[in-house]
Design a protein around this motif. Sequence first.
Motif, short mmCIF file in Angstrom:
data_model
loop_
_atom_site.label_atom_id
_atom_site.label_comp_id
_atom_site.label_asym_id
_atom_site.label_seq_id
_atom_site.Cartn_x
_atom_site.Cartn_y
_atom_site.Cartn_z
N SER A 162 21.62 62.62 8.97
CA SER A 162 22.40 62.91 7.76
C SER A 162 23.89 63.01 8.08
O SER A 162 24.73 62.55 7.28
CB SER A 162 21.90 64.20 7.10
N GLY A 163 24.24 63.54 9.25
CA GLY A 163 25.65 63.61 9.64
C GLY A 163 26.25 62.23 9.82
O GLY A 163 27.39 61.97 9.39
N ASP A 194 14.05 67.19 14.79
CA ASP A 194 15.30 67.40 15.51
C ASP A 194 16.30 66.26 15.33
O ASP A 194 17.40 66.31 15.89
CB ASP A 194 15.03 67.64 17.00
N ALA A 234 19.54 66.40 11.34
CA ALA A 234 20.96 66.73 11.27
C ALA A 234 21.81 65.56 11.74
O ALA A 234 22.83 65.24 11.13
CB ALA A 234 21.26 67.98 12.09
#
Length: 204
Positions: free
Chosen positions: A20-21, A14, A17
């Motif tokens: 990497s963002g 979780d 994202a």
Amino acid sequence: MGREIELKLSVPDDALAAVSGWLDQHGEGHGEVTMLNVYLDTPSRDLARARAALRLRRKGTQWLQTLKTVGHSVNGITARNEWETPVPGEAIELHRFPADARKVLAPLMTQLGPVFRTDFVRRLWIVEQDGARIEAALDSGTIRAPGVAAVERIQELELEWLSGEEERAEAALRALGERLRAVAALEPSDLSKAARGYRLTTPN
């Protein structure tokens, strides 16, 4: 000989994202590459007992041979010696290593064989932190060993110091790690992929 200084952080599902963002926003993206790796040792694990790791890696169309020797790891920060040279294919070529690496490997060459594999996809960014240039590598894949049914999952972020003042490398890595931990639940890891591979091949 190169000196590798890095901070390794485990990345739960979780958090992918968010990590990497954040790196897309704060770093310079350098694409994605598939890494296919085989680690070699003797039947009596001479390299592992010497706290060394010998690896053949296919990176795109290029093959690399790498020897890493004794280092230390504390709270995810690892420093160790590393020699890496290109080779034509999936075979160790002793003469391509510098003298210090040849001295370690020469007595073992006739006994070396594959022990385990670490295969993963790596996404890369370059991030600036406190005057240091740091490579952020987000790895996702598996660790497998011949004859072993169990498979270990790789999902980790490696922050590797590339340039800047070496005496400040650890502080810069930890500072970047804290920035990332503020946006996702990341934990320092002291186990290298090689250490995890050897653990997979060792009976409980």
